[in-house]
Design an enzyme around this catalytic site. Sequence first.
Site, PDB file in Angstrom:
ATOM      1  N   SER A 145      -7.634  -4.683   2.241  1.00 11.31           N
ATOM      2  CA  SER A 145      -8.547  -5.193   1.211  1.00 11.31           C
ATOM      3  C   SER A 145      -9.135  -6.546   1.575  1.00 11.31           C
ATOM      4  CB  SER A 145      -7.848  -5.252  -0.148  1.00 11.31           C
ATOM      5  OG  SER A 145      -6.679  -6.032  -0.072  1.00 11.31           O
ATOM      6  N   GLU A 146      -8.328  -7.439   2.205  1.00  6.51           N
ATOM      7  CA  GLU A 146      -8.869  -8.696   2.718  1.00  6.51           C
ATOM      8  C   GLU A 146      -8.200  -9.082   4.020  1.00  6.51           C
ATOM      9  OE1 GLU A 146     -10.047  -9.583  -1.631  1.00  6.51           O
ATOM     10  OE2 GLU A 146      -8.165  -8.946  -0.739  1.00  6.51           O
ATOM     11  N   THR A 147      -8.947  -9.772   4.854  1.00  3.96           N
ATOM     12  CA  THR A 147      -8.414 -10.377   6.072  1.00  3.96           C
ATOM     13  C   THR A 147      -8.700 -11.869   6.018  1.00  3.96           C
ATOM     14  OG1 THR A 147      -8.688  -8.375   7.404  1.00  3.96           O
ATOM     15  CG2 THR A 147      -8.579 -10.462   8.594  1.00  3.96           C
TER      16      THR A 147
END
Length: 272
Positions: A47-49
């Site tokens: 979902s996020e990096t």
Amino acid sequence: MNTRIETYIVDSFTDKPFKGNPAGVCILNESILNEQMQLIAKELGVSETAFIIQIEGQKKYSIRYFSPKMEIPLCGHATLAASAVLFERGPEMEKIHFENIQGLNLIIKKYGHSIEMEFPVYDTVPQKAPTELLKALGLKEISNSVFNKETNILLLEIESSELLKNLSPDFERLKRSHHSINGVLVTSISQREGYDFESRYFWPWSGTNEDPVTGGTHTFLSKYWSTRLNKMKMNSYQCSERTGFMEVELISDTALRIKSEAQIVLKGELRL
């Protein structure tokens, strides 16, 4: 392939691998292009990096967050993930300073297996939820509907945490139901022992369909429930399929502490 980036996958807001919310963490030795960060986030597919790089001459790190679709100004679980990586790389460290793209100074501390993050506190204002959005979520009625401008997220309170757990949104219909928000957060009082409130976060507009555990939403969710429950310190449970937990404490009108754990599950080298 001249650039090699130390890269991790970390499960945040959990004490068990493969639970909580997976985040990518990339340790940069030099700046890379925004387009490259976006492509890496899309490649990793979580979902996020988080992309972190030490600010020259300072004991501080710049941190930026990308979902597979776009840059996100602030992300709780990716901050927790990046902190877990830095604490493992530098066991002598007890405190980390991150600076995000908005210029926020995020203070992170280590307490044994737990990590405590200091985040800002945001307000909400009443805003009506479109009927089509409620239908897409499978909700016939809600207790309250409010909006947070800093994150551009709509918050819906419902009466039952059992209903919350069993929600199965129609995500294509959900995307068509609203055209100016980043996501919708659905929350309720918890009937689970040891927890005060629960939530789920849906964001097909700007990320994946559902974010398993979301620290960033607690910048306004904590104050919302603090007012409702008349409590400054609370336990939050995200009842997604992967589940996750955190302790939240409002320490002032503008500051919030979020405390939980994170599990590093993968370490590798990304080549550009």
